[in-house]
Scaffold this motif. Sequence first.
Motif, short mmCIF file in Angstrom:
data_model
loop_
_atom_site.label_atom_id
_atom_site.label_comp_id
_atom_site.label_asym_id
_atom_site.label_seq_id
_atom_site.Cartn_x
_atom_site.Cartn_y
_atom_site.Cartn_z
N GLY A 199 -11.99 -40.54 -83.58
CA GLY A 199 -12.37 -39.14 -83.76
C GLY A 199 -13.70 -38.82 -83.11
N LEU A 200 -14.65 -39.74 -83.21
CA LEU A 200 -15.97 -39.54 -82.59
C LEU A 200 -15.87 -39.63 -81.07
CD1 LEU A 200 -19.02 -39.19 -82.71
CD2 LEU A 200 -19.22 -41.65 -83.14
N ALA A 201 -15.10 -40.59 -80.57
CA ALA A 201 -14.93 -40.72 -79.12
C ALA A 201 -14.32 -39.45 -78.53
CB ALA A 201 -14.07 -41.94 -78.79
N GLU A 202 -13.32 -38.91 -79.22
CA GLU A 202 -12.66 -37.70 -78.74
C GLU A 202 -13.60 -36.49 -78.80
OE1 GLU A 202 -9.41 -35.30 -77.30
OE2 GLU A 202 -10.09 -37.37 -77.10
N ALA A 203 -14.41 -36.40 -79.84
CA ALA A 203 -15.37 -35.30 -79.95
C ALA A 203 -16.37 -35.35 -78.80
CB ALA A 203 -16.10 -35.36 -81.29
N ALA A 204 -16.86 -36.54 -78.47
CA ALA A 204 -17.79 -36.69 -77.35
C ALA A 204 -17.10 -36.33 -76.03
CB ALA A 204 -18.33 -38.11 -77.29
N ARG A 205 -15.84 -36.73 -75.89
CA ARG A 205 -15.10 -36.45 -74.66
C ARG A 205 -14.86 -34.96 -74.47
NH1 ARG A 205 -10.00 -35.90 -72.45
NH2 ARG A 205 -9.02 -35.63 -74.48
N LYS A 206 -14.77 -34.22 -75.56
CA LYS A 206 -14.48 -32.79 -75.51
C LYS A 206 -15.73 -31.92 -75.40
CE LYS A 206 -9.92 -32.46 -76.02
NZ LYS A 206 -9.08 -31.72 -75.08
N THR A 207 -16.89 -32.54 -75.34
CA THR A 207 -18.14 -31.78 -75.30
C THR A 207 -18.52 -31.44 -73.87
OG1 THR A 207 -18.95 -32.88 -77.30
CG2 THR A 207 -20.58 -31.77 -75.93
N GLY A 208 -18.66 -30.16 -73.56
CA GLY A 208 -19.19 -29.73 -72.29
C GLY A 208 -18.40 -30.21 -71.08
N SER A 209 -19.05 -30.20 -69.94
CA SER A 209 -18.47 -30.66 -68.68
C SER A 209 -18.88 -32.12 -68.45
CB SER A 209 -18.99 -29.80 -67.53
OG SER A 209 -20.39 -30.00 -67.37
N PHE A 217 -9.93 -35.76 -83.89
CA PHE A 217 -10.73 -34.57 -83.59
C PHE A 217 -9.91 -33.64 -82.71
CE2 PHE A 217 -13.40 -32.21 -80.61
CZ PHE A 217 -14.31 -31.60 -81.45
N ARG A 218 -10.01 -32.35 -82.99
CA ARG A 218 -9.37 -31.32 -82.16
C ARG A 218 -10.34 -30.19 -81.91
NH1 ARG A 218 -3.23 -30.10 -81.58
NH2 ARG A 218 -2.32 -32.19 -81.83
N LYS A 219 -10.19 -29.58 -80.74
CA LYS A 219 -11.07 -28.47 -80.35
C LYS A 219 -10.26 -27.38 -79.68
CE LYS A 219 -15.00 -27.46 -77.27
NZ LYS A 219 -16.08 -28.07 -76.45
N ILE A 220 -10.53 -26.14 -80.06
CA ILE A 220 -9.94 -24.99 -79.39
C ILE A 220 -11.06 -24.21 -78.72
CG2 ILE A 220 -8.59 -22.87 -79.65
CD1 ILE A 220 -7.33 -24.08 -82.13
N ALA A 221 -10.97 -24.04 -77.42
CA ALA A 221 -11.97 -23.31 -76.65
C ALA A 221 -11.27 -22.53 -75.56
CB ALA A 221 -13.01 -24.26 -76.06
N LEU A 222 -11.94 -21.52 -75.05
CA LEU A 222 -11.32 -20.69 -74.02
C LEU A 222 -11.04 -21.49 -72.77
CD1 LEU A 222 -13.39 -17.38 -74.40
CD2 LEU A 222 -11.05 -17.83 -75.16
N ARG A 223 -11.97 -22.35 -72.37
CA ARG A 223 -11.80 -23.17 -71.17
C ARG A 223 -11.86 -24.66 -71.52
NH1 ARG A 223 -16.34 -21.05 -67.26
NH2 ARG A 223 -17.47 -21.09 -69.25
N GLN A 224 -11.09 -25.05 -72.51
CA GLN A 224 -11.04 -26.43 -72.95
C GLN A 224 -12.43 -26.95 -73.25
OE1 GLN A 224 -8.05 -27.73 -73.68
NE2 GLN A 224 -7.25 -25.73 -73.07
N SER A 225 -12.79 -28.12 -72.76
CA SER A 225 -14.04 -28.74 -73.22
C SER A 225 -15.28 -28.07 -72.66
CB SER A 225 -14.06 -30.22 -72.83
OG SER A 225 -14.14 -30.38 -71.43
N ILE A 226 -15.19 -27.38 -71.53
CA ILE A 226 -16.41 -26.85 -70.90
C ILE A 226 -17.06 -25.78 -71.75
CG2 ILE A 226 -15.26 -25.05 -69.53
CD1 ILE A 226 -17.18 -25.75 -67.26
N ASP A 227 -16.30 -25.08 -72.58
CA ASP A 227 -16.86 -24.03 -73.44
C ASP A 227 -17.20 -24.57 -74.82
OD1 ASP A 227 -16.99 -21.77 -71.85
OD2 ASP A 227 -14.91 -21.24 -72.18
N PHE A 228 -18.07 -23.84 -75.51
CA PHE A 228 -18.28 -24.13 -76.92
C PHE A 228 -17.00 -23.78 -77.69
CE2 PHE A 228 -22.60 -23.55 -75.33
CZ PHE A 228 -23.20 -24.68 -75.83
N ALA A 229 -16.82 -24.45 -78.79
CA ALA A 229 -15.57 -24.29 -79.53
C ALA A 229 -15.47 -22.93 -80.20
CB ALA A 229 -15.46 -25.38 -80.60
N LEU A 230 -14.28 -22.34 -80.13
CA LEU A 230 -13.95 -21.24 -81.03
C LEU A 230 -13.82 -21.82 -82.43
CD1 LEU A 230 -11.20 -19.47 -78.89
CD2 LEU A 230 -13.60 -18.81 -79.12
N VAL A 231 -13.10 -22.92 -82.51
CA VAL A 231 -12.95 -23.70 -83.75
C VAL A 231 -12.76 -25.16 -83.35
CG1 VAL A 231 -11.52 -24.15 -85.77
CG2 VAL A 231 -11.82 -21.80 -85.00
#
Length: 328
Positions: free
Chosen positions: A92-102, A228-242
């Motif tokens: 879950g932590l690895a995926e959260a880091a992978r989904k952060t930013g560009s 970990f899951r993330k919903i953002a307008l442009r996937q990981s590059i954006d801050f999360a909507l949720v």
Amino acid sequence: MKRFKHLEATSVDEAAAALQQYDSAHVIGGGSDLMGCLKDNLWMESPEAIINLKTIPGLDGIRQDEDGLHLGALVTLTRIAESDVVRNTWPGLAEAARKTGSPLLRNIGTIAGNICQQNRCWYYRYPDKLGGRIDCVRKGGKRCLAVPGDHRYHSIFGAVKKCIAVNPSDTAPALVALDALVETNKRTIPIDEFFSAERGAVSTVLEHEEIVTGISVPHPGAAGRSAFRKIALRQSIDFALVNCAAALTLDNGKIATVRICLNGVHNNPYRCIEAEEYLAGQPLTRESATQAGELALAKAKPLLFNTYKVPMAKAVVADTLMDCLKQA
């Protein structure tokens, strides 16, 4: 950007002493959030000094022992996302880091910086150079301008001290779900007690001369799972909507322990206590995960333009829980 002194610390004690020397000073690790704050003249008082932590040896290690995972404050998000140690035991932590930013931001952004960044709101972070300061409540104004204005990406769980800006971190909910400890030069802070939007512009409980030195994550055991899951307008590059993180253990097909955390929905990372209490002792099924999502959002207070986040958050809670079930 206004002029400031740039100091290169060689130890944590030296950095803390430098912070104590100046009334207005900040430390810098990766700098991806700090530099934006400086360029936009975000704060009411410009810093006199910036203290570089990258010159301090020993703050960038990843270590696993019988107690769990130990991350130095300066470990980059890329290293966490790509670490076999983290991916195998704390996915879950690895995926959260992978989904952060560009990728470029992950290469410079640090784990400590990601959880210490200030809350996000376009009124609070409006650049001074584009027409002058917007004095929202976080900048000393009398009201939160997002409440009657554009609050599409703001809190759906009400305000803290009138402010509805959200915590933007992706790794924060993962660390909350994993029951991490934040280590500083002064104390060890349970992650549940680390975030504090109640302090106004500051988003954590850190004191002025306090520096994060590392993060410890307990070992989940053989039955532990996390996702970990993330919903953002442009996937990981954006801050999360949720976004959402969950960590649980199973015993004979039933949930023995569970922690669930949402972010991008409130001033602080939001623990889903009612959902956790419901799931304890239950088998994890699509039905129970869906009910957990309903309970997680039971106290939601959305505004006109961010109501869409409620069903989105319900679904992401359920889907994150089911991701835990898929793990071998």
